[in-house]
Each structure stands twice: as structure tokens, then as C-alpha cells.
Design a protein around this motif. Structure first.
Motif, short mmCIF file in Angstrom:
data_model
loop_
_atom_site.label_atom_id
_atom_site.label_comp_id
_atom_site.label_asym_id
_atom_site.label_seq_id
_atom_site.Cartn_x
_atom_site.Cartn_y
_atom_site.Cartn_z
N GLN A 132 0.81 -1.21 0.00
CA GLN A 132 0.00 0.00 0.00
C GLN A 132 0.85 1.27 0.00
O GLN A 132 0.58 2.20 -0.75
N ASP A 133 1.86 1.31 0.86
CA ASP A 133 2.68 2.52 0.91
C ASP A 133 4.04 2.21 1.53
O ASP A 133 4.23 1.17 2.17
N VAL A 134 4.97 3.13 1.31
CA VAL A 134 6.31 3.08 1.91
C VAL A 134 6.61 4.45 2.49
O VAL A 134 6.44 5.47 1.81
N THR A 135 7.06 4.48 3.74
CA THR A 135 7.46 5.72 4.38
C THR A 135 8.97 5.68 4.60
O THR A 135 9.48 4.74 5.23
N ILE A 136 9.67 6.67 4.06
CA ILE A 136 11.12 6.73 4.15
C ILE A 136 11.52 7.67 5.27
O ILE A 136 11.27 8.88 5.20
N TYR A 137 12.12 7.12 6.33
CA TYR A 137 12.65 7.94 7.41
C TYR A 137 14.13 8.27 7.17
O TYR A 137 14.60 9.33 7.59
N ALA A 138 14.84 7.37 6.52
CA ALA A 138 16.25 7.60 6.20
C ALA A 138 16.63 6.72 5.02
O ALA A 138 16.24 5.54 4.96
N PHE A 139 17.36 7.30 4.09
CA PHE A 139 17.90 6.53 2.96
C PHE A 139 19.11 7.32 2.44
O PHE A 139 19.00 8.12 1.52
N ASN A 140 20.24 7.10 3.10
CA ASN A 140 21.42 7.92 2.85
C ASN A 140 22.59 7.04 2.43
O ASN A 140 22.88 6.02 3.05
N LEU A 141 23.26 7.46 1.38
CA LEU A 141 24.41 6.75 0.85
C LEU A 141 25.64 7.63 1.00
O LEU A 141 25.67 8.76 0.52
N LEU A 201 28.74 3.34 2.73
CA LEU A 201 27.74 2.88 3.69
C LEU A 201 26.36 3.33 3.24
O LEU A 201 26.19 4.42 2.69
N LEU A 202 25.39 2.47 3.48
CA LEU A 202 23.98 2.81 3.23
C LEU A 202 23.24 2.73 4.55
O LEU A 202 23.32 1.71 5.26
#
Length: 221
Positions: free
Chosen positions: A51-60, A66-67
Motif C-alpha cells: 500500500q505505501d512506503v514511508t522513508i525515514y532515512a535513505f542515505n548513501l 555505507l547505506l
């Protein structure tokens, strides 16, 4: 000295044989009935919807490679059967990128779905400081080094396609009969926008994407 003939002993042996034959026959009949019921009902696979995706952090980061990812997803499952229940057991859910796991698995609770019932899960998926290395260190998830360049290019291009995967087991229930354990594999594509291609909306410090994406479901022994 000759052995005496005992008609009662002979009758006892015959009775035991008849009972054994009756039990075996009953088991065979029960097995045939179960197979016939299973063949007639032939349950369709459960249906999953991301249904949905909530992104709190997605840092490269590039030095070192590091991801860091922190996601919350909303996943719905529906039992389309009108006569068969479904039991979900030991379901692990995680995110992957180009078939490489990028978050640690999260265990979903054991769930039973009645006839035409549905379930909604909203787990968090964590991948803190994922090292782009084939070696596992601490709680880090090992990721192939060549994927760092691909993910960086996709993020710069504004669109990253993740795959939300679910692996576990299911059992079917008809009345008091419960089937053997089957393996279930679910694949849900999740298109995450780092530009204006797919509109998300702000939820506090996070970005939420309404996807309503149908998932592929595979059932095997």
C-alpha cells in the motif's frame, strides 16, 4: 509329538488380519477423500498489496561506502478463498535492491486468515550503516560492492526501484484438517522517487509514498 490343532488360535489370527485390513482400507479412503476435497477446492494463492512506503532515512555515503535506511511499509494480504483458511508462519520481510538484501529481516507475527479475510502489517525495516562489502560485520548487511555505483546513479537519476520481499510458510485449513507446510515467496516492487516523478507527501521528518502496488506471490513445497 504332533502339534495340536487349535481353531480358536486360527480364528484369532483371522480377526487380527481383518482388523488390520480394515484400518488400512479406512486410511486409504480418508486419504482419497482428502485429495478429492483438495482437488475440488484447489485454493487460490493469497493476494498481497504493497500500500505505501514511508522513508525515514535513505542515505548513501562514499567514504566509506555505507547505506543507512529506515523504512516503514504497509502490506496487505487477502485470503480469496470462501472455504479455506490460511495460516502464515515465520514470515520474514526485508528490502532488497537489484536482488541484494539492504535491510535486516523483520519477523511478522503469526497470523490466521479466515474465509475471505484480510490482514494489514506495518513493519519497520532497518539497514543502519550497511557496508558495501561481501563480509558481514556486527549488525551490518553484506552488499556486493558493485551495487554502490548503481544505487548512486539511480538516486542521482531521481528514481530507485526497491523490492520488498517476504519469505515464510503457510498452511491451509479446511474444517479441522490442516495441510502440510508450504513455502511462500512474495515480491513487491517499490518505486521510490528522489525527484518529482512520483509524488510523496511529508509525514513529520519522513516522506510517504502511496504505491498500491500488486505483489507477485509464489507457493511451493
Amino acid at each position: 509329538m504332533t502339534e495340536e490343532y487349535c481353531p480358536h488360535h486360527q480364528d484369532g489370527n483371522q480377526l487380527v488380519k481383518r482388523i488390520a485390513i480394515a484400518i488400512v482400507g479406512l486410511l486409504i479412503v480418508c486419504a482419497i477423500v482428502v485429495l478429492l476435497v483438495w482437488a475440488i477446492l484447489h485454493p487460490p494463492k493469497p493476494r498481497f498489496l504493497l500500500q505505501d512506503v514511508t522513508i525515514y532515512a535513505f542515505n548513501l555515503s562514499t567514504a566509506p561506502h555505507l547505506l543507512t535506511s529506515n523504512l516503514q511499509i504497509t502490506l496487505a494480504a487477502r485470503n480469496p478463498n470462501s472455504r479455506i483458511g490460511i495460516s502464515y508462519r515465520k514470515l520474514d520481510i526485508f528490502a532488497s535492491y537489484r536482488n541484494q538484501q539492504i535491510t535486516l529481516p523483520t519477523l511478522l507475527p503469526t497470523t490466521y486468515q479466515g474465509h475471505r479475510d484480510f490482514t494489514i502489517w506495518s513493519p519497520f525495516l532497518y539497514g543502519n550503516d550497511v557496508i558495501w562489502s561481501p563480509f558481514l560485520y556486527g549488525n551490518d548487511v553484506p552488499v556486493a560492492p558493485f551495487l554502490q555505483a548503481g544505487l548512486s546513479a539511480d538516486m542521482n537519476g531521481g528514481l530507485v526501484m526497491l523490492d520488498i520481499k517476504v519469505f515464510g510458510h503457510v498452511k491451509w485449513k479446511v474444517g479441522s484438517w490442516i495441510s502440510r507446510r508450504y513455502q511462500i515467496n512474495v515480491h513487491c516492487p517499490a518505486y521510490i522517487s528522489f525527484s518529482d516523478r512520483i509524488k510523496g507527501f511529508q509525514v513529520g521528518s519522513a516522506m510517504k509514498y502511496q504505491l498500491l502496488q500488486t505483489c507477485r506471490v509464489d507457493i511451493s513445497l
